[in-house]
Design an enzyme around this catalytic site. Structure first.
Site, PDB file in Angstrom:
ATOM      1  N   ASN A   6     -38.201 -67.728 119.043  1.00  0.00           N
ATOM      2  CA  ASN A   6     -39.059 -67.295 120.149  1.00  0.00           C
ATOM      3  C   ASN A   6     -40.381 -66.836 119.533  1.00  0.00           C
ATOM      4  O   ASN A   6     -40.443 -65.762 118.956  1.00  0.00           O
ATOM      5  CB  ASN A   6     -38.359 -66.148 120.900  1.00  0.00           C
ATOM      6  CG  ASN A   6     -39.254 -65.518 121.950  1.00  0.00           C
ATOM      7  OD1 ASN A   6     -40.307 -66.063 122.297  1.00  0.00           O
ATOM      8  ND2 ASN A   6     -38.843 -64.370 122.456  1.00  0.00           N
ATOM      9  N   TRP A   7     -41.380 -67.672 119.674  1.00  0.00           N
ATOM     10  CA  TRP A   7     -42.671 -67.356 119.031  1.00  0.00           C
ATOM     11  C   TRP A   7     -43.459 -66.308 119.805  1.00  0.00           C
ATOM     12  O   TRP A   7     -44.479 -65.829 119.341  1.00  0.00           O
ATOM     13  CB  TRP A   7     -43.519 -68.635 118.886  1.00  0.00           C
ATOM     14  CG  TRP A   7     -42.951 -69.668 117.962  1.00  0.00           C
ATOM     15  CD1 TRP A   7     -41.737 -69.643 117.318  1.00  0.00           C
ATOM     16  CD2 TRP A   7     -43.569 -70.903 117.573  1.00  0.00           C
ATOM     17  NE1 TRP A   7     -41.565 -70.775 116.568  1.00  0.00           N
ATOM     18  CE2 TRP A   7     -42.676 -71.574 116.708  1.00  0.00           C
ATOM     19  CE3 TRP A   7     -44.780 -71.526 117.880  1.00  0.00           C
ATOM     20  CZ2 TRP A   7     -42.962 -72.815 116.137  1.00  0.00           C
ATOM     21  CZ3 TRP A   7     -45.076 -72.767 117.324  1.00  0.00           C
ATOM     22  CH2 TRP A   7     -44.168 -73.397 116.451  1.00  0.00           C
ATOM     23  N   HIS A  93     -36.039 -62.543 129.339  1.00  0.00           N
ATOM     24  CA  HIS A  93     -36.264 -61.787 128.102  1.00  0.00           C
ATOM     25  C   HIS A  93     -36.639 -60.348 128.470  1.00  0.00           C
ATOM     26  O   HIS A  93     -37.316 -60.112 129.475  1.00  0.00           O
ATOM     27  CB  HIS A  93     -37.394 -62.452 127.292  1.00  0.00           C
ATOM     28  CG  HIS A  93     -37.499 -61.898 125.906  1.00  0.00           C
ATOM     29  ND1 HIS A  93     -38.075 -60.679 125.643  1.00  0.00           N
ATOM     30  CD2 HIS A  93     -37.079 -62.389 124.712  1.00  0.00           C
ATOM     31  CE1 HIS A  93     -38.011 -60.445 124.339  1.00  0.00           C
ATOM     32  NE2 HIS A  93     -37.398 -61.466 123.755  1.00  0.00           N
ATOM     33  N   GLU A  95     -38.784 -58.435 127.394  1.00  0.00           N
ATOM     34  CA  GLU A  95     -40.226 -58.173 127.515  1.00  0.00           C
ATOM     35  C   GLU A  95     -40.723 -58.601 128.891  1.00  0.00           C
ATOM     36  O   GLU A  95     -41.632 -57.986 129.442  1.00  0.00           O
ATOM     37  CB  GLU A  95     -40.978 -58.870 126.367  1.00  0.00           C
ATOM     38  CG  GLU A  95     -40.748 -58.128 125.056  1.00  0.00           C
ATOM     39  CD  GLU A  95     -40.841 -58.975 123.802  1.00  0.00           C
ATOM     40  OE1 GLU A  95     -41.334 -60.107 123.854  1.00  0.00           O
ATOM     41  OE2 GLU A  95     -40.393 -58.479 122.746  1.00  0.00           O
ATOM     42  N   GLU A 163     -29.622 -59.398 123.343  1.00  0.00           N
ATOM     43  CA  GLU A 163     -30.697 -58.805 122.552  1.00  0.00           C
ATOM     44  C   GLU A 163     -30.858 -57.330 122.931  1.00  0.00           C
ATOM     45  O   GLU A 163     -31.497 -57.024 123.959  1.00  0.00           O
ATOM     46  CB  GLU A 163     -32.024 -59.529 122.828  1.00  0.00           C
ATOM     47  CG  GLU A 163     -31.989 -61.010 122.527  1.00  0.00           C
ATOM     48  CD  GLU A 163     -33.388 -61.572 122.309  1.00  0.00           C
ATOM     49  OE1 GLU A 163     -33.599 -62.202 121.263  1.00  0.00           O
ATOM     50  OE2 GLU A 163     -34.264 -61.371 123.173  1.00  0.00           O
ATOM     51  N   GLY A 169     -37.799 -56.454 117.272  1.00  0.00           N
ATOM     52  CA  GLY A 169     -39.030 -56.178 116.534  1.00  0.00           C
ATOM     53  C   GLY A 169     -39.063 -54.835 115.822  1.00  0.00           C
ATOM     54  O   GLY A 169     -40.117 -54.386 115.374  1.00  0.00           O
ATOM     55  N   SER A 209     -34.158 -58.398 115.528  1.00  0.00           N
ATOM     56  CA  SER A 209     -34.357 -58.152 114.091  1.00  0.00           C
ATOM     57  C   SER A 209     -33.428 -58.977 113.200  1.00  0.00           C
ATOM     58  O   SER A 209     -32.976 -58.501 112.153  1.00  0.00           O
ATOM     59  CB  SER A 209     -34.236 -56.656 113.772  1.00  0.00           C
ATOM     60  OG  SER A 209     -35.287 -55.952 114.410  1.00  0.00           O
ATOM     61  N   GLY A 231     -39.714 -62.344 115.426  1.00  0.00           N
ATOM     62  CA  GLY A 231     -40.662 -62.213 114.305  1.00  0.00           C
ATOM     63  C   GLY A 231     -40.394 -63.175 113.149  1.00  0.00           C
ATOM     64  O   GLY A 231     -41.325 -63.820 112.643  1.00  0.00           O
TER      65      GLY A 231
HETATM   66  C1  PEP Z   1     -36.846 -61.596 120.530  1.00  0.00           C
HETATM   67  O1  PEP Z   1     -37.739 -60.961 121.053  1.00  0.00           O
HETATM   68  O2  PEP Z   1     -36.325 -62.546 121.139  1.00  0.00           O
HETATM   69  C2  PEP Z   1     -36.418 -61.198 119.181  1.00  0.00           C
HETATM   70  C3  PEP Z   1     -35.209 -61.445 118.850  1.00  0.00           C
HETATM   71  O3  PEP Z   1     -37.350 -60.576 118.395  1.00  0.00           O
HETATM   72  P1  PEP Z   1     -37.183 -60.082 116.852  1.00  0.00           P
HETATM   73  O4  PEP Z   1     -36.372 -61.107 116.139  1.00  0.00           O
HETATM   74  O5  PEP Z   1     -38.583 -59.988 116.357  1.00  0.00           O
HETATM   75  O6  PEP Z   1     -36.497 -58.763 116.909  1.00  0.00           O
END
Ligand code: PEP
Length: 248
Positions: A6-7, A93, A95, A163, A169, A209, A231
């Site tokens: 996921n960019w 997601h 966010e 998640e 993050g 993460s 990330g």
């Molecule tokens: C995400 O937001 O889908 C995610 C897993 O982010 P990160 O790997 O940066 O924690």
């Protein structure tokens, strides 16, 4: 096993094209038994599609509207994503749930619309730190699964991504046992909702993460069928190291 990147809202033209090309080369470099997906921002979808040509990496978007077309300024429909060559779309997601007040009921409408357009969905769930500390993790995730998935959802169309919001993050992760407990509980809820057979086949990814150093441990858990990576998906070497360490 699925390895999905996921960019988020990252990457200008050159960055996106280079990253996609690097990942394509690295994925092709050896025989792999995992499904790879990259989800760039809307602005890069067409270019990344071209850059992925010849490889076996699927293209995904990070969101879509629930309508096929119409007066929704600034939004993108699932039909448009399909037209661009996407196979997947991430929905719900945390966010988007936080920044755009998306409820599970609304996520469910998007999931249905995406399936109607011929897309597969990666449906995200996860608890906040406050909910975890209050001992509500399983309740919150169970409810999100029940409400975000349409009745009759099929394993061929849906991938769940667990998640924990506080792990995204931050460099923090639940323990492997905590991850397995949530994934097993999610599968149990799925079995009630869509039947044991579909629930058994449905892929449940862990996200939050994930990095090369924790990939092997997280992705070897019995109910973990892959990773959604934020990330670390922005560096081809890290993204591929996660896949390698997970045995992909
Ligand atoms: C995400 O937001 O889908 C995610 C897993 O982010 P990160 O790997 O940066 O924690």
């Amino acid at each position: 096993m699925m390895i999905a990147g996921n960019w988020k809202m990252n990457g200008l033209t050159a960055d996106g094209v280079n990253l996609a090309k690097e990942i394509t080369v690295a994925v092709k470099a050896k025989k792999r038994n995992c499904e790879f997906v990259v989800c760039p921002p809307f602005t890069l979808l067409s270019l990344v599609k071209k850059a992925l040509r010849g490889g076996k990496i699927a293209l995904g978007a990070q969101d879509c509207h629930a309508a096929e077309k119409g007066a929704h300024t600034g939004d993108i429909s699932p039909v448009m994503l399909k037209d661009l060559g996407c196979s997947y779309v991430i929905l719900g997601h945390s966010e988007r749930r936080a920044d755009h007040h998306e409820t599970s009921a609304y996520v469910c409408q998007k999931v249905l619309a995406a399936h109607q357009a011929g897309l597969k969905t990666i449906v995200c769930i996860g608890e906040t730190l406050e909910q975890r500390e209050a001992g509500k993790t399983i309740d919150v995730c169970s409810r999100q699964v029940k409400e975000s998935l349409p009745d009759g959802a099929k394993a061929a169309d849906v991938v769940i991504a667990y998640e924990p919001v506080w792990a995204i993050g931050t460099g923090k992760t639940p323990t492997p046992q905590e991850v397995e407990d949530v994934h097993a509980a999610v599968r149990h809820v799925l079995a009630k909702k869509i039947g044991k057979v579909e629930a058994g086949k449905m892929r449940i990814l862990y996200g939050g993460s994930v990095k090369p150093s924790n990939a092997a441990e997280m992705l070897s858990l019995p109910d973990v069928d892959g990773a959604l990576i934020g990330g670390a998906s922005l560096k081809s070497a890290d993204f591929i190291a996660i896949a390698d360490n997970a045995g992909c």
